[in-house]
Scaffold this motif. Sequence first.
Motif, PDB file in Angstrom:
ATOM      1  N   LEU A  12       0.834  -1.251  -0.277  1.00 52.04           N
ATOM      2  CA  LEU A  12      -0.030   0.350   0.190  1.00 52.04           C
ATOM      3  C   LEU A  12       1.193   1.165  -0.198  1.00 52.04           C
ATOM      4  CD1 LEU A  12      -2.697  -1.260   2.475  1.00 52.04           C
ATOM      5  CD2 LEU A  12      -3.015  -1.225  -0.078  1.00 52.04           C
ATOM      6  N   LEU A  13       2.223   1.449   0.713  1.00 46.71           N
ATOM      7  CA  LEU A  13       2.749   2.118   0.662  1.00 46.71           C
ATOM      8  C   LEU A  13       3.434   2.128  -0.810  1.00 46.71           C
ATOM      9  CD1 LEU A  13       4.374   4.934   2.289  1.00 46.71           C
ATOM     10  CD2 LEU A  13       5.913   2.618   3.249  1.00 46.71           C
ATOM     11  N   SER A  14       3.915   1.152  -1.198  1.00 42.18           N
ATOM     12  CA  SER A  14       4.453   1.774  -2.445  1.00 42.18           C
ATOM     13  C   SER A  14       3.285   2.281  -3.441  1.00 42.18           C
ATOM     14  CB  SER A  14       4.629   0.296  -2.834  1.00 42.18           C
ATOM     15  OG  SER A  14       3.450  -0.538  -3.118  1.00 42.18           O
ATOM     16  N   LEU A  15       2.081   1.721  -3.433  1.00 41.81           N
ATOM     17  CA  LEU A  15       1.326   2.352  -4.091  1.00 41.81           C
ATOM     18  C   LEU A  15       0.906   3.192  -3.994  1.00 41.81           C
ATOM     19  CD1 LEU A  15      -2.181  -0.120  -4.268  1.00 41.81           C
ATOM     20  CD2 LEU A  15      -0.038   0.431  -5.965  1.00 41.81           C
ATOM     21  N   LEU A  16       1.103   4.184  -2.523  1.00 35.09           N
ATOM     22  CA  LEU A  16       0.967   5.731  -2.646  1.00 35.09           C
ATOM     23  C   LEU A  16       1.612   5.939  -3.365  1.00 35.09           C
ATOM     24  CD1 LEU A  16      -0.634   8.041  -0.516  1.00 35.09           C
ATOM     25  CD2 LEU A  16       1.079   7.503   1.513  1.00 35.09           C
ATOM     26  N   LEU A  17       3.349   6.063  -3.106  1.00 36.76           N
ATOM     27  CA  LEU A  17       3.881   6.561  -3.455  1.00 36.76           C
ATOM     28  C   LEU A  17       4.300   6.571  -5.137  1.00 36.76           C
ATOM     29  CD1 LEU A  17       7.559   5.496  -0.894  1.00 36.76           C
ATOM     30  CD2 LEU A  17       6.011   7.226  -1.253  1.00 36.76           C
ATOM     31  N   LYS A  18       3.928   5.939  -5.798  1.00 32.92           N
ATOM     32  CA  LYS A  18       3.530   5.584  -7.130  1.00 32.92           C
ATOM     33  C   LYS A  18       2.659   6.804  -7.477  1.00 32.92           C
ATOM     34  CE  LYS A  18       5.601   2.721  -9.950  1.00 32.92           C
ATOM     35  NZ  LYS A  18       6.922   3.436 -10.599  1.00 32.92           N
ATOM     36  N   GLY A  19       1.452   6.432  -6.781  1.00 36.92           N
ATOM     37  CA  GLY A  19       0.451   7.430  -7.499  1.00 36.92           C
ATOM     38  C   GLY A  19       0.906   8.705  -6.975  1.00 36.92           C
ATOM     39  N   LEU A  20       1.698   9.115  -6.385  1.00 37.95           N
ATOM     40  CA  LEU A  20       1.980  10.576  -5.678  1.00 37.95           C
ATOM     41  C   LEU A  20       3.016  11.044  -6.697  1.00 37.95           C
ATOM     42  CD1 LEU A  20       2.717  12.984  -3.985  1.00 37.95           C
ATOM     43  CD2 LEU A  20       4.117  11.486  -2.871  1.00 37.95           C
ATOM     44  N   LEU A 114       7.734  -2.617 -18.456  1.00 35.59           N
ATOM     45  CA  LEU A 114       8.539  -1.519 -20.029  1.00 35.59           C
ATOM     46  C   LEU A 114       8.974  -0.858 -18.759  1.00 35.59           C
ATOM     47  CD1 LEU A 114       4.895  -2.901 -21.672  1.00 35.59           C
ATOM     48  CD2 LEU A 114       7.035  -3.759 -22.018  1.00 35.59           C
ATOM     49  N   PHE A 115       8.442   0.320 -18.363  1.00 41.66           N
ATOM     50  CA  PHE A 115       9.199   1.338 -17.487  1.00 41.66           C
ATOM     51  C   PHE A 115      10.079   0.971 -17.389  1.00 41.66           C
ATOM     52  CE2 PHE A 115       5.056   3.150 -15.819  1.00 41.66           C
ATOM     53  CZ  PHE A 115       4.522   3.527 -17.007  1.00 41.66           C
ATOM     54  N   ILE A 116      10.785  -0.547 -16.584  1.00 38.66           N
ATOM     55  CA  ILE A 116      12.098  -0.581 -15.883  1.00 38.66           C
ATOM     56  C   ILE A 116      13.085  -1.062 -17.126  1.00 38.66           C
ATOM     57  CG2 ILE A 116      13.431  -2.236 -15.878  1.00 38.66           C
ATOM     58  CD1 ILE A 116      11.499  -2.808 -13.113  1.00 38.66           C
ATOM     59  N   LEU A 134      14.819   4.971  -9.900  1.00 35.31           N
ATOM     60  CA  LEU A 134      13.559   4.652  -9.940  1.00 35.31           C
ATOM     61  C   LEU A 134      13.282   3.531 -10.877  1.00 35.31           C
ATOM     62  CD1 LEU A 134      12.426   8.313 -12.690  1.00 35.31           C
ATOM     63  CD2 LEU A 134      11.288   6.559  -9.873  1.00 35.31           C
ATOM     64  N   SER A 135      14.044   2.944 -11.638  1.00 33.24           N
ATOM     65  CA  SER A 135      14.193   1.319 -12.148  1.00 33.24           C
ATOM     66  C   SER A 135      14.104  -0.056 -10.604  1.00 33.24           C
ATOM     67  CB  SER A 135      15.324   0.668 -12.830  1.00 33.24           C
ATOM     68  OG  SER A 135      14.815   1.629 -14.326  1.00 33.24           O
ATOM     69  N   ALA A 136      14.426   0.291  -9.908  1.00 36.63           N
ATOM     70  CA  ALA A 136      15.060  -0.323  -8.703  1.00 36.63           C
ATOM     71  C   ALA A 136      13.250  -0.814  -7.778  1.00 36.63           C
ATOM     72  CB  ALA A 136      15.900   0.125  -7.384  1.00 36.63           C
ATOM     73  N   PHE A 137      12.390   0.887  -7.562  1.00 40.84           N
ATOM     74  CA  PHE A 137      11.715   1.436  -7.301  1.00 40.84           C
ATOM     75  C   PHE A 137      10.666   0.260  -8.364  1.00 40.84           C
ATOM     76  CE2 PHE A 137       7.543   3.191  -6.296  1.00 40.84           C
ATOM     77  CZ  PHE A 137       7.476   3.510  -4.919  1.00 40.84           C
ATOM     78  N   ASP A 138      10.455   0.430  -9.144  1.00 35.12           N
ATOM     79  CA  ASP A 138       9.516  -0.385 -10.131  1.00 35.12           C
ATOM     80  C   ASP A 138       9.183  -1.758 -10.108  1.00 35.12           C
ATOM     81  OD1 ASP A 138       8.705   2.086 -11.241  1.00 35.12           O
ATOM     82  OD2 ASP A 138       9.587   2.024 -12.720  1.00 35.12           O
ATOM     83  N   PHE A 139      10.766  -2.250  -9.329  1.00 34.11           N
ATOM     84  CA  PHE A 139      11.517  -3.725  -9.444  1.00 34.11           C
ATOM     85  C   PHE A 139      10.622  -4.400  -8.616  1.00 34.11           C
ATOM     86  CE2 PHE A 139      13.443  -7.478  -8.544  1.00 34.11           C
ATOM     87  CZ  PHE A 139      13.033  -8.177  -9.485  1.00 34.11           C
ATOM     88  N   LEU A 140      10.746  -2.982  -7.310  1.00 32.46           N
ATOM     89  CA  LEU A 140      10.182  -3.845  -5.745  1.00 32.46           C
ATOM     90  C   LEU A 140       8.360  -3.096  -5.877  1.00 32.46           C
ATOM     91  CD1 LEU A 140      10.990  -3.940  -2.726  1.00 32.46           C
ATOM     92  CD2 LEU A 140      10.582  -1.388  -2.581  1.00 32.46           C
ATOM     93  N   VAL A 141       7.986  -2.717  -6.695  1.00 33.62           N
ATOM     94  CA  VAL A 141       6.624  -2.472  -6.432  1.00 33.62           C
ATOM     95  C   VAL A 141       6.467  -3.967  -7.748  1.00 33.62           C
ATOM     96  CG1 VAL A 141       4.561  -1.807  -7.653  1.00 33.62           C
ATOM     97  CG2 VAL A 141       6.294  -0.221  -6.490  1.00 33.62           C
ATOM     98  N   ILE A 142       7.004  -4.134  -8.220  1.00 31.70           N
ATOM     99  CA  ILE A 142       6.813  -5.164  -9.371  1.00 31.70           C
ATOM    100  C   ILE A 142       6.252  -6.704  -7.904  1.00 31.70           C
ATOM    101  CG2 ILE A 142       7.276  -6.561 -10.895  1.00 31.70           C
ATOM    102  CD1 ILE A 142       8.304  -4.724 -12.274  1.00 31.70           C
ATOM    103  N   ILE A 143       7.194  -6.791  -7.762  1.00 37.06           N
ATOM    104  CA  ILE A 143       8.075  -8.170  -6.510  1.00 37.06           C
ATOM    105  C   ILE A 143       6.280  -8.103  -5.585  1.00 37.06           C
ATOM    106  CG2 ILE A 143       8.997  -8.783  -4.394  1.00 37.06           C
ATOM    107  CD1 ILE A 143      11.459  -7.685  -6.472  1.00 37.06           C
ATOM    108  N   LEU A 144       6.236  -6.807  -5.241  1.00 31.19           N
ATOM    109  CA  LEU A 144       4.807  -6.474  -4.255  1.00 31.19           C
ATOM    110  C   LEU A 144       3.434  -6.590  -4.383  1.00 31.19           C
ATOM    111  CD1 LEU A 144       6.384  -3.254  -2.443  1.00 31.19           C
ATOM    112  CD2 LEU A 144       6.371  -5.463  -1.287  1.00 31.19           C
ATOM    113  N   THR A 145       3.579  -5.953  -6.222  1.00 28.97           N
ATOM    114  CA  THR A 145       2.291  -6.634  -6.407  1.00 28.97           C
ATOM    115  C   THR A 145       1.866  -8.121  -7.157  1.00 28.97           C
ATOM    116  OG1 THR A 145       2.097  -4.201  -7.601  1.00 28.97           O
ATOM    117  CG2 THR A 145       0.755  -6.046  -9.014  1.00 28.97           C
ATOM    118  N   PHE A 146       2.713  -9.091  -7.476  1.00 30.25           N
ATOM    119  CA  PHE A 146       2.690  -9.633  -7.671  1.00 30.25           C
ATOM    120  C   PHE A 146       2.990 -11.061  -6.315  1.00 30.25           C
ATOM    121  CE2 PHE A 146       4.982 -14.510  -7.532  1.00 30.25           C
ATOM    122  CZ  PHE A 146       4.503 -14.981  -8.340  1.00 30.25           C
ATOM    123  N   LEU A 147       3.057 -10.514  -5.481  1.00 28.55           N
ATOM    124  CA  LEU A 147       3.028 -11.112  -4.010  1.00 28.55           C
ATOM    125  C   LEU A 147       1.278 -10.912  -3.561  1.00 28.55           C
ATOM    126  CD1 LEU A 147       6.315 -10.452  -1.717  1.00 28.55           C
ATOM    127  CD2 LEU A 147       5.395 -12.462  -3.030  1.00 28.55           C
TER     128      LEU A 147
END
Length: 156
Positions: A12-20, A114-116, A134-147
């Motif tokens: 949820l925090l990663s989504l908040l940061l992504k949305g911001l 694709l962003f990465i 940014l790519s590292a953060f996107d990768f973290l969001v991908i992992i969290l989204t998958f889980l």
Amino acid sequence: MKLKFTEHNIFLLSLLLKGLNGALELIGSILIVVFPPAIIVRLVNFLTQNEISEDPKDLVANYLIHAFQNYTLGLQTFWSVYFFIHGAIKIFLVVSLLRRRHWAYPAAIIVFMLFIVYQLYRFSFTHSLSLIALSAFDFLVIILTFLEYKILKRTV
């Protein structure tokens, strides 16, 4: 009140940061259109002149000056369209994920991948460490989204 750092809360925090980030990109795209390139170049020069006079090798000031020295109307158009589309996609995906739309999870994973790819492609030209971050953060969001998607599929 103590906040537990569970996978879901981190998601949820990663989504908040992504949305911001997406909202800032939308605002930035509008500001890019409002201010002509000449004004932006003058603003960058004005904002960095004191720092350069104190330290001619200042990393941030020199980066900004270098980044905007060839700022043209064509680049202005590219960046405004890029930031608008990029920001709108992020916000749309974040809202869809927060609403727990099943299709949004694989869509977000694909889009963030694709962003990465694009960010790493741009890194090959710019060598900007912010693209790696940014790519590292996107990768973290991908992992969290998958889980999170795996958990959502088990509960349905």
